[in-house]
Design a protein around this motif. Structure first.
Motif, PDB file in Angstrom:
ATOM      1  N   GLN A   1      43.760  30.710  67.425  1.00  0.00           N
ATOM      2  CA  GLN A   1      43.927  29.483  68.202  1.00  0.00           C
ATOM      3  C   GLN A   1      43.535  28.253  67.380  1.00  0.00           C
ATOM      4  OE1 GLN A   1      41.368  28.696  71.688  1.00  0.00           O
ATOM      5  NE2 GLN A   1      43.246  28.314  72.853  1.00  0.00           N
ATOM      6  N   THR A   2      42.466  28.379  66.607  1.00  0.00           N
ATOM      7  CA  THR A   2      42.026  27.261  65.761  1.00  0.00           C
ATOM      8  C   THR A   2      43.047  26.979  64.673  1.00  0.00           C
ATOM      9  OG1 THR A   2      39.695  27.779  66.162  1.00  0.00           O
ATOM     10  CG2 THR A   2      40.196  26.430  64.245  1.00  0.00           C
TER      11      THR A   2
ATOM     12  N   SER B   1      45.848  25.180  66.056  1.00  0.00           N
ATOM     13  CA  SER B   1      45.461  23.802  66.329  1.00  0.00           C
ATOM     14  C   SER B   1      45.485  22.957  65.062  1.00  0.00           C
ATOM     15  CB  SER B   1      44.054  23.759  66.948  1.00  0.00           C
ATOM     16  OG  SER B   1      43.991  24.504  68.144  1.00  0.00           O
TER      17      SER B   1
ATOM     18  N   LYS C   1      48.279  18.922  62.434  1.00  0.00           N
ATOM     19  CA  LYS C   1      47.312  17.834  62.408  1.00  0.00           C
ATOM     20  C   LYS C   1      47.789  16.570  61.695  1.00  0.00           C
ATOM     21  CE  LYS C   1      45.050  19.435  58.197  1.00  0.00           C
ATOM     22  NZ  LYS C   1      45.781  18.434  57.389  1.00  0.00           N
TER      23      LYS C   1
ATOM     24  N   ALA D   1      50.858  21.781  69.263  1.00  0.00           N
ATOM     25  CA  ALA D   1      49.762  22.743  69.347  1.00  0.00           C
ATOM     26  C   ALA D   1      49.858  23.573  70.628  1.00  0.00           C
ATOM     27  CB  ALA D   1      48.428  22.015  69.286  1.00  0.00           C
ATOM     28  N   GLU D   2      50.164  22.920  71.725  1.00  0.00           N
ATOM     29  CA  GLU D   2      50.305  23.634  72.995  1.00  0.00           C
ATOM     30  C   GLU D   2      51.454  24.635  72.938  1.00  0.00           C
ATOM     31  OE1 GLU D   2      50.326  22.558  77.770  1.00  0.00           O
ATOM     32  OE2 GLU D   2      50.937  21.055  76.294  1.00  0.00           O
TER      33      GLU D   2
ATOM     34  N   GLY E   1      47.981  26.658  70.169  1.00  0.00           N
ATOM     35  CA  GLY E   1      46.751  25.982  69.772  1.00  0.00           C
ATOM     36  C   GLY E   1      46.070  25.313  70.956  1.00  0.00           C
ATOM     37  N   LEU E   2      45.002  24.592  70.665  1.00  0.00           N
ATOM     38  CA  LEU E   2      44.235  23.887  71.689  1.00  0.00           C
ATOM     39  C   LEU E   2      44.490  22.384  71.513  1.00  0.00           C
ATOM     40  CD1 LEU E   2      42.160  24.447  73.950  1.00  0.00           C
ATOM     41  CD2 LEU E   2      40.361  24.058  72.253  1.00  0.00           C
TER      42      LEU E   2
ATOM     43  N   THR F   1      43.295  19.733  68.501  1.00  0.00           N
ATOM     44  CA  THR F   1      44.290  19.134  67.619  1.00  0.00           C
ATOM     45  C   THR F   1      44.170  17.618  67.604  1.00  0.00           C
ATOM     46  OG1 THR F   1      45.840  20.956  67.956  1.00  0.00           O
ATOM     47  CG2 THR F   1      46.772  18.880  67.184  1.00  0.00           C
TER      48      THR F   1
END
Length: 236
Positions: free
Chosen positions: A126-127, A130, A134, A145-146, A150-151, A155
Motif C-alpha cells: 500500500q505504501t 502511494s 507522487k 493512488a486510490e 494506495g492511500l 500520497t
C-alpha cells in the motif's frame, strides 16, 4: 483572555489570517536571505503552521474551515499558468518533440524510482502504491493512488514533500549538472515537482515557468496513464 481565546479559536478568519501572515513573513525572510533555497517560503510556512496548530491543539478540520478559501484559489492560480504559456507559444511549438520525450522519460523515471525506493526499503504494498504517483500534482496523484491500491492521504503528503524538495533543491542540482537551457530546466521542474516546483520555476524566469507549467499538466496526464500500467507490470 480565556473568552478572547475561545472566540479566536472558533473563528475561521483566525486561521485564514494566520496563514497569510505566516506566509508573508516566510516570504520576507526568504527574500532577505537572497532567496536561499533552504528557506523556501512554502517549507517555512508549513513548518510554522504545523507547530502552531500542534501547540494550540487545533485539529486540521478546524484550521481548514478558515484556510479553505486559499485552497479554492489554487484553481484560478493553476488556470493563470496559461498566461506565460501563451506568451511562449512559439518556443513551445519549436520544442514540442524534445519536450514530449523529456516529459515521458521523466514521468516513467519518477514512477519507477518510487517503486524501486519503496521496495528497497521494505515498504508495504500500500505504501509503495502511494509512492508511485507522487510527482504528479496532488489531486491527480491522490486519484491515481486510490485506483492502484494506495492511500490517498499518504500520497498527498508525499506529493507535497516532493514539490518542496524539488523547489528547494531543483535549481541547485541543475546548476551542478550544468543544465542552463531555460526550457530544459522548466520541463525538469514541472515534471518532477509539479505546482510547488512550477512556482519556483516562475521565479527563475518566464520561459522556465512556462515550460514548467506545461510539463506539470502533461505529467499529470502521463502519470495517470502510465502508473497503473507500470504498477501492474512490475508488481502484479
Amino acid at each position: 483572555m480565556t473568552a478572547l481565546w475561545t472566540h479566536l479559536h472558533s473563528n475561521p478568519l483566525t486561521w485564514l489570517t494566520l496563514t497569510l501572515v505566516v506566509y508573508q513573513a516566510a516570504h520576507w525572510l526568504w527574500r532577505r536571505s537572497g532567496m536561499m533555497p533552504l528557506l523556501n517560503p512554502v517549507l517555512l510556512s508549513i513548518a510554522a503552521l504545523s507547530t502552531v496548530l500542534t501547540v494550540a491543539g487545533i485539529d486540521y478540520a478546524r484550521y481548514f474551515s478558515g484556510a479553505q478559501i486559499i485552497h479554492f484559489l489554487l484553481g484560478p492560480a493553476t488556470v493563470a499558468l496559461a498566461i506565460p504559456l501563451y506568451k511562449q507559444l512559439n518556443r513551445l511549438r519549436q520544442s514540442f518533440l524534445a519536450l514530449l520525450v523529456g516529459l515521458l522519460a521523466g514521468s516513467v523515471a519518477a514512477i519507477l524510482a518510487s517503486l524501486a525506493l519503496g521496495w528497497a526499503l521494505g515498504a508495504s504494498r500500500q505504501t509503495i502504491m502511494s509512492l508511485a504517483p507522487k510527482s504528479a500534482t496532488s489531486p491527480i496523484a491522490m486519484g491515481i493512488a486510490e485506483q492502484i491500491g494506495g492511500l490517498p492521504s499518504l500520497t498527498a503528503v508525499l506529493a507535497i514533500l516532493t514539490g518542496i524538495i524539488g523547489a528547494v533543491g531543483g535549481g541547485w542540482l541543475m546548476d551542478r549538472l550544468r543544465i542552463t537551457d531555460d526550457r530544459a530546466r522548466g520541463v525538469a521542474m514541472g515534471t518532477a515537482s509539479h505546482g510547488i516546483g512550477t512556482a519556483r520555476a516562475l521565479q527563475m524566469g518566464e520561459v522556465t515557468g512556462a515550460f514548467s507549467g506545461l510539463a506539470m499538466g502533461l505529467n499529470g496526464i502521463a502519470t495517470a496513464l502510465l502508473a497503473p500500467i507500470l504498477v501492474k507490470w512490475l508488481m502484479g
